[in-house]
Scaffold this active site. Structure first.
Site, short mmCIF file in Angstrom:
data_model
loop_
_atom_site.label_atom_id
_atom_site.label_comp_id
_atom_site.label_asym_id
_atom_site.label_seq_id
_atom_site.Cartn_x
_atom_site.Cartn_y
_atom_site.Cartn_z
N SER A 1 -24.75 -13.65 -12.49
CA SER A 1 -25.86 -12.72 -12.30
C SER A 1 -26.23 -12.59 -10.84
O SER A 1 -26.93 -11.66 -10.46
CB SER A 1 -27.11 -13.23 -13.01
OG SER A 1 -26.86 -13.54 -14.33
N HIS B 1 -20.42 -7.93 -14.72
CA HIS B 1 -21.77 -8.38 -15.08
C HIS B 1 -22.21 -7.67 -16.36
O HIS B 1 -22.72 -6.55 -16.31
CB HIS B 1 -22.73 -8.11 -13.91
CG HIS B 1 -24.09 -8.68 -14.09
ND1 HIS B 1 -25.20 -8.19 -13.44
CD2 HIS B 1 -24.53 -9.73 -14.84
CE1 HIS B 1 -26.26 -8.89 -13.80
NE2 HIS B 1 -25.88 -9.82 -14.63
N GLU C 1 -22.02 -3.95 -15.03
CA GLU C 1 -22.04 -3.73 -13.59
C GLU C 1 -20.75 -4.35 -13.05
O GLU C 1 -20.54 -5.56 -13.19
CB GLU C 1 -23.29 -4.45 -13.03
CG GLU C 1 -23.73 -4.02 -11.67
CD GLU C 1 -25.01 -4.74 -11.23
OE1 GLU C 1 -25.31 -5.86 -11.71
OE2 GLU C 1 -25.72 -4.18 -10.38
N ASN D 1 -30.25 -6.89 -10.50
CA ASN D 1 -31.31 -7.87 -10.25
C ASN D 1 -32.08 -7.60 -8.96
O ASN D 1 -33.23 -7.98 -8.83
CB ASN D 1 -30.73 -9.28 -10.24
CG ASN D 1 -30.50 -9.76 -11.68
OD1 ASN D 1 -31.34 -9.54 -12.54
ND2 ASN D 1 -29.36 -10.36 -11.93
#
Ligand code: NAD
Length: 286
Positions: A122, A143, A155, A193
């Site tokens: 992550s 991801h 991702e 994120n």
């Protein structure tokens, strides 16, 4: 190698993400080598996958026969040597740099030369993980989002070393899984994120400063911005400890104070209020 030549996929780590990744590959017709360190972790993962496939049968997304075939394509393994059969590998072990490096080096030694190796991290730099392997040009970030069988996005993160072939193959593979891959370059927090965590952090500051209750913050974002979940509900779902760790990565990676974790988040983590998984976070889960 092209995506159509991939028949067998290794998944390293059979936890929350690993079992979901194994599920979607097996459901899409791939043979899966699901590797974890102990048999009970593999048994638990197979139970979870079976339960999740059952749900898809109930919703008429797949048939009972599809479920049985998908389960039959998953081969749970504790032996690292099983990776020699894989045409593609995805690592999904816990988010700890030393552990990831150890597992990736082990996988790199066990996989055939030229087999692409992806990490589901992550927040750890894909470029730095690629550099730890003997196949940096075949290394990439993949991801997946939780829960993997449900969420459309993957991702796809290109390290500076990732070859065009590995990138194209990974994007094509995501499509074969029925996912929507979005390409981004390697940077702290990628896009997901980097955008999400400051939102969660600001929401926590609103609560800490007494601007609004968690319910009100979430209501504003849900009804006003059309978010399906409020940021604090989502933080509880992700785990407040995970949120603090990712904010730490952003803070260190950019050296910018705007990413400093809200003291209230840290206080909750110190209290063991980690969100859904511990029964309490911004909300209580009896
Ligand atoms: N949980 C999420 O919402 C989420 C979302 C996106 C990405 N991720 C990332 O996915 C990765 C995995 O997260 P998770 O939530 O599935 O963790 P988890 O703790 O649920 O599962 C990790 C699994 O890896 C296994 N493992 C440990 N060492 C191993 C080894 N040497 N070889 C094989 N398996 C080993 C553990 O036994 C465990 O079963 C992390 O990098 C995390 O950042 C998590």
């Amino acid at each position: 190698m092209s995506a159509s030549e991939i028949k067998t996929v290794a998944v390293l780590g059979a936890g929350t993400m690993g079992n979901g990744i194994a599920h979607v590959f097996a459901r899409s017709g791939y043979r899966v080598i699901l590797r974890d360190i102990e048999q009970p972790f593999l048994d638990r993962a197979m139970e979870t996958i079976k339960g999740n496939l059952d749900r898809e049968v109930k919703k008429a997304k797949i048939t009972e026969a599809d479920k049985t075939a998908a389960l039959g394509r998953i081969n749970p393994q504790t032996a690292i040597s099983s990776l020699a059969e894989a045409d593609f590998a995805v690592e999904a072990v816990p988010e700890n740099l030393d552990l990831k490096v150890r597992v990736l080096k082990e996988a790199d030694a066990a996989l055939r030369p030229g087999v692409p190796l992806a990490s589901n991290t992550s927040s750890i730099s894909i470029t730095s993980l690629a550099a730890q392997t003997s196949r940096p040009e075949h290394f990439i970030g993949m991801h997946f989002m939780n829960p993997v069988p449900v969420m459309q996005l993957v991702e796809v993160i290109r390290a500076i070393q990732t070859s065009d072939d590995t990138f194209a193959l990974t994007m094509a593979l995501c499509e074969k899984l029925g996912k929507k891959p979005v390409a981004v370059n390697d940077a702290p927090g990628f896009v997901s994120n980097r955008v999400l965590m400051p939102l969660i952090n600001e929401a926590a500051f609103c609560v800490m400063e007494g601007v609004a209750t968690p319910e009100s913050v979430d209501a504003v974002m849900k009804m006003g911005m059309n978010h399906p979940m409020g940021p604090l509900e989502l933080a509880d779902f992700i785990g407040l400890d995970v949120c603090v760790d990712i904010l730490e990565v952003l803070y260190k990676g950019f050296g910018d104070p705007k990413y400093r974790a809200c003291p209230l988040l840290r206080k909750y983590v110190a209290a063991g209020w980690l969100g859904r998984k511990s029964g309490r976070g911004f909300y209580k889960y009896p």
